[in-house]
Enzyme design. Sequence first.
Site, PDB file in Angstrom:
ATOM      1  N   TRP A 106       0.820  -1.203   0.000  1.00 17.40           N
ATOM      2  CA  TRP A 106       0.000   0.000   0.000  1.00 17.40           C
ATOM      3  C   TRP A 106       0.856   1.256   0.000  1.00 17.40           C
ATOM      4  O   TRP A 106       0.510   2.246  -0.649  1.00 17.40           O
ATOM      5  CB  TRP A 106      -0.973  -0.028   1.178  1.00 17.40           C
ATOM      6  CG  TRP A 106      -1.841  -1.248   1.135  1.00 17.40           C
ATOM      7  CD1 TRP A 106      -1.862  -2.279   2.026  1.00 17.40           C
ATOM      8  CD2 TRP A 106      -2.781  -1.601   0.111  1.00 17.40           C
ATOM      9  NE1 TRP A 106      -2.755  -3.238   1.624  1.00 17.40           N
ATOM     10  CE2 TRP A 106      -3.342  -2.854   0.456  1.00 17.40           C
ATOM     11  CE3 TRP A 106      -3.215  -0.968  -1.060  1.00 17.40           C
ATOM     12  CZ2 TRP A 106      -4.304  -3.492  -0.325  1.00 17.40           C
ATOM     13  CZ3 TRP A 106      -4.164  -1.603  -1.840  1.00 17.40           C
ATOM     14  CH2 TRP A 106      -4.697  -2.850  -1.472  1.00 17.40           C
ATOM     15  N   ASP A 176      -1.437   6.754   6.441  1.00 16.47           N
ATOM     16  CA  ASP A 176      -2.540   5.890   6.037  1.00 16.47           C
ATOM     17  C   ASP A 176      -2.781   4.940   7.199  1.00 16.47           C
ATOM     18  O   ASP A 176      -1.984   4.039   7.454  1.00 16.47           O
ATOM     19  CB  ASP A 176      -2.153   5.132   4.766  1.00 16.47           C
ATOM     20  CG  ASP A 176      -3.198   4.097   4.354  1.00 16.47           C
ATOM     21  OD1 ASP A 176      -4.232   3.963   5.048  1.00 16.47           O
ATOM     22  OD2 ASP A 176      -2.969   3.399   3.347  1.00 16.47           O
ATOM     23  N   LYS A 200     -12.286  -1.604   7.985  1.00 13.18           N
ATOM     24  CA  LYS A 200     -11.600  -2.503   8.915  1.00 13.18           C
ATOM     25  C   LYS A 200     -12.118  -2.327  10.342  1.00 13.18           C
ATOM     26  O   LYS A 200     -12.627  -3.259  10.948  1.00 13.18           O
ATOM     27  CB  LYS A 200     -10.082  -2.257   8.891  1.00 13.18           C
ATOM     28  CG  LYS A 200      -9.328  -3.055   7.856  1.00 13.18           C
ATOM     29  CD  LYS A 200      -9.287  -2.426   6.509  1.00 13.18           C
ATOM     30  CE  LYS A 200      -8.290  -3.157   5.625  1.00 13.18           C
ATOM     31  NZ  LYS A 200      -8.262  -2.652   4.252  1.00 13.18           N
TER      32      LYS A 200
END
Length: 365
Positions: A106, A176, A200
């Site tokens: 990511w 992030d 999440k």
Amino acid sequence: MNSTITRAFNFNAGPSALPLEVLEKAQQELINYNNAGMSIMEMSHRSKDYDEVHNEAIARLKALYAIPDNYEVLFLQGGASLQFTMVPMNFLKEGQRASYVLTGSWSEKALKEALLFGKTAEAASSKENKYRNIPTLNEIQFDQTDAYVHITSNNTIYGTQWKEFPHTGEVPLVADMSSDILSKPVDISKFGLIYAGAQKNLGPSGVTVVIIRKDLLEKANKNIPTMLKYTTHADSNSLYNTPPTFGIYMLGEVLKWVEAQGGLEGIEKNNEAKAKLIYDVIDQSNGFYKGHAELSSRSLMNITFRVADEELEKQFLVEAKEAGFVGLNGHRSVGGCRASTYNAVPVEACQALTNFMIEFQKKHQ
């Protein structure tokens, strides 16, 4: 709740488990929210009922994290992937550089997007170590003239997590936090900007939370499309266009649930206990199970491991699925096994998985 319904042991990496109490409340209110004769999904985002839901969710998030007054909380769309673009588009100006710490797929994707807008640098990377660790703080190199330093606080694919965040001084630290937001207390004042997809720990997919320092809003690039400006959303309380109203409603209910668990301190304690159950089985298996992440960088959210024998690993995943465990396959890019133990995954699910792992080893060792 209907007692005949059996809930799966949900270890999906995202979208992931939601608190059962939240799902049950949403079920009760689904067709008639607040005696309005309609669902929250059917209401105007300009209505009084929705306005209360929206503002209460912002207030609860601010309270849980003790977010200082010089920060804005935004509800956006597009997931973290859009934030990979919005961050450099708003803050990487001509003549400046942005530094990225690479700790997995990511962060690589975030860097790739930044390259489209200007000069970048790798502040540190653990790629040569197959992303088994988070770089130490003294490995991180950046300039005080950088536009920002970007990190990914938890790495779902490799199962690593930052235990301590870098101090970047006058350079904004951008994070992030998609996969570990709300999982533990964090000093928000260390960051210029935090972004996180909701799917999440915050709620269902479709909502992206951004926590941004107000002085950065003032410095942001003005010559970009309206919807991609953070100022557009800050100036309109995230109501410039129709927001994902049901997702924000769910996010607010999840925040209430977190409060009931003892806030972020209680959530962190619970997450540590859940992860320990599974890591202990791995560590005590004499190599039958092998963790990917180094001990110092182990994630409390995503526990990544391999079964020593490849054929046994395939059998492990088949038998686990038959036993009611969902989402234990590792990411398609790396294979192996992964148990994502986000906030809403109950201790009972983690205990059941440890029991299954122990019994599987006994049968096949």
